[in-house]
Design an enzyme around this catalytic site. Structure first.
Site, PDB file in Angstrom:
ATOM      1  N   PRO A   2       0.818  -1.208   0.000  1.00  0.00           N
ATOM      2  CA  PRO A   2       0.000   0.000   0.000  1.00  0.00           C
ATOM      3  C   PRO A   2       0.853   1.260   0.000  1.00  0.00           C
ATOM      4  O   PRO A   2       1.877   1.341   0.660  1.00  0.00           O
ATOM      5  CB  PRO A   2      -0.815  -0.124   1.289  1.00  0.00           C
ATOM      6  CG  PRO A   2      -0.055  -1.081   2.143  1.00  0.00           C
ATOM      7  CD  PRO A   2       0.601  -2.027   1.200  1.00  0.00           C
ATOM      8  N   GLU A   3       0.409   2.248  -0.772  1.00  0.00           N
ATOM      9  CA  GLU A   3       1.090   3.529  -0.857  1.00  0.00           C
ATOM     10  C   GLU A   3       0.242   4.573  -0.136  1.00  0.00           C
ATOM     11  O   GLU A   3      -0.728   4.240   0.539  1.00  0.00           O
ATOM     12  CB  GLU A   3       1.334   3.870  -2.329  1.00  0.00           C
ATOM     13  CG  GLU A   3       2.102   2.755  -3.056  1.00  0.00           C
ATOM     14  CD  GLU A   3       2.324   3.010  -4.539  1.00  0.00           C
ATOM     15  OE1 GLU A   3       2.349   4.184  -4.950  1.00  0.00           O
ATOM     16  OE2 GLU A   3       2.459   2.022  -5.296  1.00  0.00           O
ATOM     17  N   LYS A  59       3.919   6.568   4.259  1.00  0.00           N
ATOM     18  CA  LYS A  59       3.158   5.318   4.256  1.00  0.00           C
ATOM     19  C   LYS A  59       2.867   4.821   5.673  1.00  0.00           C
ATOM     20  O   LYS A  59       2.339   3.714   5.844  1.00  0.00           O
ATOM     21  CB  LYS A  59       3.926   4.242   3.488  1.00  0.00           C
ATOM     22  CG  LYS A  59       4.178   4.589   2.018  1.00  0.00           C
ATOM     23  CD  LYS A  59       4.972   3.489   1.334  1.00  0.00           C
ATOM     24  CE  LYS A  59       5.350   3.847  -0.084  1.00  0.00           C
ATOM     25  NZ  LYS A  59       6.126   2.784  -0.747  1.00  0.00           N
ATOM     26  N   HIS A  92      -3.350 -15.503  11.477  1.00  0.00           N
ATOM     27  CA  HIS A  92      -2.693 -14.348  10.875  1.00  0.00           C
ATOM     28  C   HIS A  92      -2.961 -13.052  11.652  1.00  0.00           C
ATOM     29  O   HIS A  92      -2.519 -11.990  11.214  1.00  0.00           O
ATOM     30  CB  HIS A  92      -3.129 -14.175   9.422  1.00  0.00           C
ATOM     31  CG  HIS A  92      -2.794 -15.343   8.553  1.00  0.00           C
ATOM     32  ND1 HIS A  92      -1.508 -15.840   8.430  1.00  0.00           N
ATOM     33  CD2 HIS A  92      -3.582 -16.116   7.768  1.00  0.00           C
ATOM     34  CE1 HIS A  92      -1.519 -16.874   7.601  1.00  0.00           C
ATOM     35  NE2 HIS A  92      -2.758 -17.062   7.190  1.00  0.00           N
ATOM     36  N   ARG A 111       1.873 -12.089   5.633  1.00  0.00           N
ATOM     37  CA  ARG A 111       3.304 -12.157   5.345  1.00  0.00           C
ATOM     38  C   ARG A 111       4.177 -11.838   6.566  1.00  0.00           C
ATOM     39  O   ARG A 111       5.389 -12.052   6.545  1.00  0.00           O
ATOM     40  CB  ARG A 111       3.662 -11.199   4.208  1.00  0.00           C
ATOM     41  CG  ARG A 111       2.886 -11.439   2.912  1.00  0.00           C
ATOM     42  CD  ARG A 111       3.385 -12.651   2.163  1.00  0.00           C
ATOM     43  NE  ARG A 111       4.707 -12.419   1.595  1.00  0.00           N
ATOM     44  CZ  ARG A 111       4.928 -11.844   0.426  1.00  0.00           C
ATOM     45  NH1 ARG A 111       3.916 -11.420  -0.321  1.00  0.00           N
ATOM     46  NH2 ARG A 111       6.154 -11.682  -0.016  1.00  0.00           N
ATOM     47  N   ARG A 263      12.203  -3.546  -9.375  1.00  0.00           N
ATOM     48  CA  ARG A 263      10.751  -3.345  -9.391  1.00  0.00           C
ATOM     49  C   ARG A 263      10.204  -3.439 -10.805  1.00  0.00           C
ATOM     50  O   ARG A 263      10.764  -2.841 -11.736  1.00  0.00           O
ATOM     51  CB  ARG A 263      10.392  -1.970  -8.802  1.00  0.00           C
ATOM     52  CG  ARG A 263      11.021  -1.670  -7.447  1.00  0.00           C
ATOM     53  CD  ARG A 263      10.615  -2.674  -6.386  1.00  0.00           C
ATOM     54  NE  ARG A 263       9.193  -2.666  -6.122  1.00  0.00           N
ATOM     55  CZ  ARG A 263       8.615  -1.843  -5.235  1.00  0.00           C
ATOM     56  NH1 ARG A 263       9.345  -0.976  -4.543  1.00  0.00           N
ATOM     57  NH2 ARG A 263       7.309  -1.895  -5.024  1.00  0.00           N
TER      58      ARG A 263
END
Length: 273
Positions: A2-3, A59, A92, A111, A263
């Site tokens: 996410p940005e 962020k 999670h 993750r 990237r």
């Protein structure tokens, strides 16, 4: 990952749920998510802190408490869920905050890359991680002169430079591609080769891209959602990112994909020579 627009969407979705609530308890089930202090101290220090406000810096999610500030970086797949006390915890859900309304505010991260810092409020912007961040996309200090000064001695691709959070905070891979496309700048151009006028184009287009993305709730890409299934819509507006093999809407050349700085990078070979 996410940005800025996605992080803002998360914050807006949380505001009505957590502001004014008191954290009565905290349990950490994956210690590596806690960057500072250690997980034991984190659990103890955050108890009985009242949530006063929630905002962003780059962020980072910034939750202002009574005496502390809680910083949260979602990284790849971090998100939040609200659950009733006693509801079974999924494998999670790694950090669980109990609130004084008999709800639990849970950080879910498949993750396990997310990070949290608990910092004294008075030191928030003078110590890492926030002290090293560059200007926000809408900061009046983000001028073409500032950006040129940051770029003109850097021997790295402009694509990589715009991902450097110490220059402009909040830009990630998706919006980087969109900004460079609108600016007609090839992503592999060296930063030192970018002119002051091109810096002006980059800043103007950064504002255009970010403001549109924010208005649409960010971009839902792959597995990222903000919280409780809140999805962004900007993926429907992407011009270049993820469009390999499609035709450029400006010149009908085929959009290409290359790797820059590790990237995946999308560009038009004609518009971004």
């Amino acid at each position: 990952m996410p940005e800025k627009p996605e992080v803002l969407t998360v914050v807006r979705s949380l505001q009505s749920h957590i502001i004014g609530k008191v954290i009565t308890d905290c349990k950490v089930y994956w210690n590596n998510i806690i960057a500072e202090p250690n997980a034991f101290e984190f659990q103890n220090q955050i108890k009985n802190e009242k949530i006063q406000s929630i905002t962003t810096r780059g962020k980072w999610i910034v939750i202002m408490l009574t005496t502390k500030a809680l910083l949260i970086h979602l990284r790849m797949e971090g998100k939040f869920f609200f659950r009733d006390i006693g509801q079974p915890r999924s494998k999670h859900e790694h950090v669980v905050f109990t609130l004084d309304d008999n709800q639990e505010f849970r950080f879910h991260d498949v993750r396990k890359f997310g990070k949290m810092h608990l910092i004294d409020k008075e030191n928030l912007y003078s110590v890492l991680p926030l002290s090293q961040l560059g200007y926000e996309y809408d900061d009046l200090n983000l001028t073409k002169e500032y950006l040129y000064h940051k770029l003109h001695k850097r021997n790295i691709p402009i694509k990589t430079a715009l991902l450097d959070q110490t220059i402009i905070a909040g830009i990630g891979n998706i919006y980087d591609d969109e900004i460079l496309y609108l600016s007609h700048i090839h992503p592999q151009r060296k930063s030192y080769d970018i002119t002051e006028n091109e810096c002006d184009f980059i800043i103007r287009n950064t504002k255009i891209v970010m403001e549109k993305a924010i208005s649409l709730g960010g971009t839902t890409i792959k597995t990222f959602t903000s919280s409780e299934g809140v999805h962004g819509l900007f993926q429907n507006e992407l011009t270049i990112h993820g469009k390999k093999g499609e035709l450029c809407p400006n010149c009908d050349q085929e959009i290409q994909k290359i790797v820059v700085g590790g990237r995946g990078t999308y560009f038009c070979p004609n518009c971004q020579k």
